[in-house]
Scaffold this motif. Structure first.
Motif, PDB file in Angstrom:
ATOM      1  N   GLU A   1      49.556  70.143  36.133  1.00  0.00           N
ATOM      2  CA  GLU A   1      48.366  69.377  35.719  1.00  0.00           C
ATOM      3  C   GLU A   1      47.076  70.185  35.867  1.00  0.00           C
ATOM      4  OE1 GLU A   1      48.254  65.814  38.020  1.00  0.00           O
ATOM      5  OE2 GLU A   1      49.905  64.897  36.918  1.00  0.00           O
ATOM      6  N   SER A   2      46.997  71.022  36.893  1.00  0.00           N
ATOM      7  CA  SER A   2      45.714  71.652  37.211  1.00  0.00           C
ATOM      8  C   SER A   2      45.609  73.114  36.823  1.00  0.00           C
ATOM      9  CB  SER A   2      45.428  71.494  38.716  1.00  0.00           C
ATOM     10  OG  SER A   2      46.385  72.215  39.461  1.00  0.00           O
ATOM     11  N   SER A   3      46.601  73.656  36.178  1.00  0.00           N
ATOM     12  CA  SER A   3      46.581  75.085  35.866  1.00  0.00           C
ATOM     13  C   SER A   3      46.625  75.331  34.367  1.00  0.00           C
ATOM     14  CB  SER A   3      47.788  75.781  36.509  1.00  0.00           C
ATOM     15  OG  SER A   3      47.768  75.650  37.891  1.00  0.00           O
ATOM     16  N   ASP A   4      46.100  76.489  33.999  1.00  0.00           N
ATOM     17  CA  ASP A   4      46.338  77.002  32.679  1.00  0.00           C
ATOM     18  C   ASP A   4      47.659  77.752  32.720  1.00  0.00           C
ATOM     19  OD1 ASP A   4      44.013  76.044  31.484  1.00  0.00           O
ATOM     20  OD2 ASP A   4      42.856  77.798  32.082  1.00  0.00           O
ATOM     21  N   PHE A   5      48.207  78.043  31.557  1.00  0.00           N
ATOM     22  CA  PHE A   5      49.529  78.656  31.507  1.00  0.00           C
ATOM     23  C   PHE A   5      49.435  80.067  30.947  1.00  0.00           C
ATOM     24  CE2 PHE A   5      49.957  74.096  31.123  1.00  0.00           C
ATOM     25  CZ  PHE A   5      50.733  73.843  32.231  1.00  0.00           C
ATOM     26  N   ASP A   6      50.278  80.907  31.510  1.00  0.00           N
ATOM     27  CA  ASP A   6      50.352  82.309  31.070  1.00  0.00           C
ATOM     28  C   ASP A   6      51.246  82.397  29.863  1.00  0.00           C
ATOM     29  OD1 ASP A   6      50.267  85.033  30.932  1.00  0.00           O
ATOM     30  OD2 ASP A   6      51.615  85.358  32.591  1.00  0.00           O
TER      31      ASP A   6
ATOM     32  N   ILE B   1      45.986  80.274  36.975  1.00  0.00           N
ATOM     33  CA  ILE B   1      46.995  80.558  35.961  1.00  0.00           C
ATOM     34  C   ILE B   1      48.373  80.308  36.564  1.00  0.00           C
ATOM     35  CG2 ILE B   1      47.979  82.333  34.465  1.00  0.00           C
ATOM     36  CD1 ILE B   1      45.181  81.575  33.651  1.00  0.00           C
ATOM     37  N   PHE B   2      49.173  79.509  35.887  1.00  0.00           N
ATOM     38  CA  PHE B   2      50.543  79.237  36.313  1.00  0.00           C
ATOM     39  C   PHE B   2      51.454  80.103  35.459  1.00  0.00           C
ATOM     40  CE2 PHE B   2      54.227  76.137  36.507  1.00  0.00           C
ATOM     41  CZ  PHE B   2      54.544  76.448  37.812  1.00  0.00           C
ATOM     42  N   THR B   3      52.107  81.050  36.083  1.00  0.00           N
ATOM     43  CA  THR B   3      52.897  82.028  35.338  1.00  0.00           C
ATOM     44  C   THR B   3      54.347  81.586  35.187  1.00  0.00           C
ATOM     45  OG1 THR B   3      53.536  83.267  37.311  1.00  0.00           O
ATOM     46  CG2 THR B   3      51.460  83.895  36.246  1.00  0.00           C
ATOM     47  N   LYS B   4      55.018  82.224  34.260  1.00  0.00           N
ATOM     48  CA  LYS B   4      56.442  81.961  34.055  1.00  0.00           C
ATOM     49  C   LYS B   4      57.233  82.352  35.298  1.00  0.00           C
ATOM     50  CE  LYS B   4      60.306  82.791  30.915  1.00  0.00           C
ATOM     51  NZ  LYS B   4      61.258  82.652  31.957  1.00  0.00           N
ATOM     52  N   LEU B   5      56.815  83.391  35.980  1.00  0.00           N
ATOM     53  CA  LEU B   5      57.488  83.824  37.208  1.00  0.00           C
ATOM     54  C   LEU B   5      57.426  82.731  38.282  1.00  0.00           C
ATOM     55  CD1 LEU B   5      58.933  86.202  38.574  1.00  0.00           C
ATOM     56  CD2 LEU B   5      56.721  86.999  39.338  1.00  0.00           C
TER      57      LEU B   5
ATOM     58  N   LEU C   1      57.020  79.484  37.699  1.00  0.00           N
ATOM     59  CA  LEU C   1      57.860  78.389  37.217  1.00  0.00           C
ATOM     60  C   LEU C   1      59.331  78.698  37.460  1.00  0.00           C
ATOM     61  CD1 LEU C   1      58.169  75.678  35.785  1.00  0.00           C
ATOM     62  CD2 LEU C   1      58.176  76.941  33.620  1.00  0.00           C
ATOM     63  N   ASP C   2      59.739  79.923  37.180  1.00  0.00           N
ATOM     64  CA  ASP C   2      61.128  80.324  37.425  1.00  0.00           C
ATOM     65  C   ASP C   2      61.484  80.211  38.902  1.00  0.00           C
ATOM     66  OD1 ASP C   2      61.518  80.831  34.752  1.00  0.00           O
ATOM     67  OD2 ASP C   2      61.256  83.007  34.937  1.00  0.00           O
ATOM     68  N   SER C   3      60.540  80.535  39.764  1.00  0.00           N
ATOM     69  CA  SER C   3      60.761  80.421  41.201  1.00  0.00           C
ATOM     70  C   SER C   3      60.991  78.963  41.603  1.00  0.00           C
ATOM     71  CB  SER C   3      59.565  81.006  41.956  1.00  0.00           C
ATOM     72  OG  SER C   3      59.696  80.815  43.332  1.00  0.00           O
ATOM     73  N   PHE C   4      60.169  78.070  41.087  1.00  0.00           N
ATOM     74  CA  PHE C   4      60.356  76.643  41.351  1.00  0.00           C
ATOM     75  C   PHE C   4      61.723  76.187  40.842  1.00  0.00           C
ATOM     76  CE2 PHE C   4      55.782  76.238  42.065  1.00  0.00           C
ATOM     77  CZ  PHE C   4      55.708  75.175  42.954  1.00  0.00           C
ATOM     78  N   MET C   5      62.057  76.547  39.620  1.00  0.00           N
ATOM     79  CA  MET C   5      63.291  76.071  39.013  1.00  0.00           C
ATOM     80  C   MET C   5      64.519  76.617  39.744  1.00  0.00           C
ATOM     81  SD  MET C   5      61.819  74.109  37.102  1.00  0.00           S
ATOM     82  CE  MET C   5      63.113  73.246  36.311  1.00  0.00           C
ATOM     83  N   GLN C   6      64.486  77.857  40.181  1.00  0.00           N
ATOM     84  CA  GLN C   6      65.596  78.429  40.936  1.00  0.00           C
ATOM     85  C   GLN C   6      65.779  77.672  42.253  1.00  0.00           C
ATOM     86  OE1 GLN C   6      67.888  80.512  40.054  1.00  0.00           O
ATOM     87  NE2 GLN C   6      68.857  80.663  42.045  1.00  0.00           N
ATOM     88  N   TYR C   7      64.681  77.384  42.924  1.00  0.00           N
ATOM     89  CA  TYR C   7      64.731  76.624  44.179  1.00  0.00           C
ATOM     90  C   TYR C   7      65.325  75.232  43.935  1.00  0.00           C
ATOM     91  CZ  TYR C   7      63.032  74.345  48.431  1.00  0.00           C
ATOM     92  OH  TYR C   7      62.940  73.653  49.608  1.00  0.00           O
ATOM     93  N   PHE C   8      64.887  74.557  42.872  1.00  0.00           N
ATOM     94  CA  PHE C   8      65.401  73.227  42.555  1.00  0.00           C
ATOM     95  C   PHE C   8      66.894  73.283  42.217  1.00  0.00           C
ATOM     96  CE2 PHE C   8      60.920  71.941  40.982  1.00  0.00           C
ATOM     97  CZ  PHE C   8      60.508  71.731  42.290  1.00  0.00           C
ATOM     98  N   ARG C   9      67.317  74.318  41.481  1.00  0.00           N
ATOM     99  CA  ARG C   9      68.734  74.469  41.142  1.00  0.00           C
ATOM    100  C   ARG C   9      69.589  74.577  42.404  1.00  0.00           C
ATOM    101  NH1 ARG C   9      66.764  77.897  38.070  1.00  0.00           N
ATOM    102  NH2 ARG C   9      66.857  78.258  35.948  1.00  0.00           N
TER     103      ARG C   9
END
Length: 92
Positions: free
Chosen positions: A87-92, A4-8, A10-18
């Motif tokens: 690609e490989s995860s379901d989403f929360d 499961i790929f959670t919003k948390l 995803l937010d962690s990835f996006m914060q790092y990219f920012r």
């Protein structure tokens, strides 16, 4: 069963990219400003020209390292890892 790929996550990835993109913007805008000032006011910045040249070299190096962190697969949060998770995860 897929992970499961959670919003948390995803937010962690996006914060790092920012943060990484912000560092790239600072580096490139500083380099652009130094080059512009060197072209316009060569005499005024002559006393610190050696330092500015060194700073530009460091900024280019730092930008290269930052870009590699975004694209290298060994990093904890890279674009490739994000794409694989999407690609490989379901989403929360």
């Amino acid at each position: 069963m897929k992970n499961i790929f959670t919003k948390l996550e995803l937010d962690s990835f996006m914060q790092y990219f920012r943060i990484m993109i912000r560092y790239l913007i600072v580096c490139t805008s500083n380099i652009d400003e130094i080059i512009e000032q060197n072209n316009e006011n060569r005499e005024k910045i002559a006393p610190v020209n050696y330092f500015l040249g060194h700073y530009v070299a460091l900024a280019y190096s730092y930008a290269g390292l930052t870009l590699s962190k975004l694209f290298i697969t060994d990093e904890k949060r890279s674009l490739k890892k994000l794409m694989n998770k999407l690609e490989s995860s379901d989403f929360d």
